[in-house]
Design a protein around this motif. Sequence first.
Motif, mmCIF file in Angstrom:
data_model
loop_
_atom_site.group_PDB
_atom_site.id
_atom_site.type_symbol
_atom_site.label_atom_id
_atom_site.label_comp_id
_atom_site.label_asym_id
_atom_site.label_seq_id
_atom_site.Cartn_x
_atom_site.Cartn_y
_atom_site.Cartn_z
ATOM 1 N N ASP A 151 -0.117 -1.382 -11.498
ATOM 2 C CA ASP A 151 0.943 -0.742 -10.411
ATOM 3 C C ASP A 151 1.943 -1.805 -9.654
ATOM 4 O O ASP A 151 2.840 -1.553 -9.641
ATOM 5 N N ILE A 152 1.020 -2.899 -9.198
ATOM 6 C CA ILE A 152 1.657 -3.863 -8.536
ATOM 7 C C ILE A 152 1.615 -5.197 -8.866
ATOM 8 O O ILE A 152 0.624 -5.747 -9.483
ATOM 9 N N GLN A 171 -9.455 -4.410 -11.309
ATOM 10 C CA GLN A 171 -8.197 -3.787 -10.371
ATOM 11 C C GLN A 171 -7.371 -4.910 -10.470
ATOM 12 O O GLN A 171 -6.099 -4.909 -10.048
ATOM 13 N N THR A 180 0.710 -1.297 0.212
ATOM 14 C CA THR A 180 -0.117 -0.086 -0.115
ATOM 15 C C THR A 180 0.751 1.366 0.090
ATOM 16 O O THR A 180 0.502 2.362 -0.687
ATOM 17 N N LYS A 214 3.388 3.519 -1.381
ATOM 18 C CA LYS A 214 4.352 3.910 -2.373
ATOM 19 C C LYS A 214 5.702 4.327 -2.346
ATOM 20 O O LYS A 214 6.471 4.020 -3.030
ATOM 21 N N ARG A 236 -5.419 0.778 -6.932
ATOM 22 C CA ARG A 236 -4.230 0.103 -7.209
ATOM 23 C C ARG A 236 -4.462 -1.068 -8.217
ATOM 24 O O ARG A 236 -5.469 -1.862 -8.043
ATOM 25 N N TRP A 286 7.904 1.427 -2.510
ATOM 26 C CA TRP A 286 7.713 0.655 -3.829
ATOM 27 C C TRP A 286 9.214 0.790 -4.590
ATOM 28 O O TRP A 286 10.011 1.724 -4.287
ATOM 29 N N THR A 333 -8.676 -2.987 -2.085
ATOM 30 C CA THR A 333 -9.349 -2.201 -3.178
ATOM 31 C C THR A 333 -10.758 -1.470 -2.954
ATOM 32 O O THR A 333 -11.013 -0.560 -3.598
#
Length: 573
Positions: free
Chosen positions: A128-129, A103, A16, A18, A54, A21, A49
Amino acid sequence: MKVKENYFSELSEQITNKEKWSRERFVVFNHEAGTGKSRNAHQIIGEKTKVLDRRVLYVQRFIKDIKVTVDFINQHAGKKVAVSYTSEDTRKVKVKELLINRQVICISHQMYIQICKGEHQYLVNGRDILIIDEYPDLLEKIKISSSEIGQLWFECNKWNVPEIGEWALILRNLKDEKSACTQEMKFMDFSENRFRLAKLIKSAIGRMNDKRTDEYKGILQKSIHLLENGGYLFEDGFHTFDGSHQYSHLKNNIILDANAAFDYRYKLCDKFNVREQEKIYDYAKDTLHHIQVKTTKKGIQKFNEFAQEVLGKLQIEGKNGILFITEKANVEKLRDEIVQFFSEYGSSIEEIERRLNCKIGIDYFGNIIGVNHYREYDCVVLLKTPHYDYLTYTSTYHFYKWMNHQPVDDVKLFKHKEVEAIRRSTVAGEMYQAIKRVNRDNSRRMDVYVFTDYQEAVDLVIEQMPNIQYNKEDLGEKQNSGRNYDKTKREKSSKSEKAKTILLEAKQSGIEMMQKLELRNLLEIKSGGNLTKILDKLEAFIKEHGISHTGQQIWFHDNLRDPDNKDDLTESA
């Protein structure tokens, strides 16, 4: 045993936050096997979510498990946010369009490998992930054999590419020159003529449009990989890998792998950042029985005789379930040997299970990682050392050295430090994952039987299971029952006195419970009725030392970690 609530907090933070990351590296979490790392990851994804936008790509080993993952994520999200995507869906245009708005997309390892080759980029665009469950193995080995070298030589004029004869001659001469090296893999980097030969071969491939040349072109395409990556000359040919496989990354990249702290592959490449997690379970009540034996085909010439010896080593009474793990080729043979050994209890596995009141599972290495349906079993038997061929370990070493732009050495069989580290940790990882298929929540007393002569791998497994009791013997020796208690002071005493000594030693070892069958074996008593008489005779002694017995178990109350359970047992004793 209940896992601490904050055990997965660092994983949640990585997903979660950033600021945590990393675009270039994988953050690897090694939460202990059996603690629910996959299930908790699904829960975190689903719940987040609701509050965060994300886009997640979730990768797991087997296609058959993807639907369960999707359902679990959607359950925690409170709506349909996750969808699966398999090879069957790649031909459906409408399915691809629907993916854009989801998502979470769940795919298999095989699909991720295709992404790493540059295919299916719509699966990563705008995401993103990336979360990968278990080690992602991108290695695709390539071999150019002696017969293929001969084919290059003899058919170069047939397909109007005479210049390929030079390449075939280089390979043949190298092979003839190094053919005497049977215990060493020689590395060839082809640096002197690499670019000229690669250009020559690519030009030849471009001129071959006839479908009948496909096989020949295939050898030439493998030759390009050999030139660009280098390769090992060993036995019947040259060995390299497909260099088009490159790890695909998103903005945040995570791997979940219980083996990560000891799997040497993660140390070979700077693309991995392992975040070691503490061990949750204590294995003091459990025993690992190491039976020293070569499990190669040469070591075990008659599988049926070996299987019968194995079965004779096991303590069945009082067990909830026993899982046998062997190699795939021996699954049915093992099933037949189990039926023969327990023939007095029935003529099928199912009938024997009912009569013994014990589940019997049979599985094989390569089919058990992530499997949960043996979770209630309390005994596991490994009848095979899970080796890959040595070229796999060498090719893994080569692959990661190439990826890191580091020099590559010749490899002497069973002598090269890094290749041996890969072999040891890979074998230990297979063993550890097999063992952790049973007693998943660590709530029972577990017996592990490992039949192997690979001591270093066993040692590495033991390190992953804090305080586990370890017994070792050779297959040909008489079984060393129990926990290596000192027998010298009870040789001449009566059965009752021996029982007192055994029970006190067991209590002092810190275990919570032992099976009555184990006590019978130590006392060399065949009849359960005779053991009952001895225990009745020792009633005052048993109560005095905080011991009770119920059913097929003997409990040591002072060692129990659950006070409520202690009271229940006292009342039932």
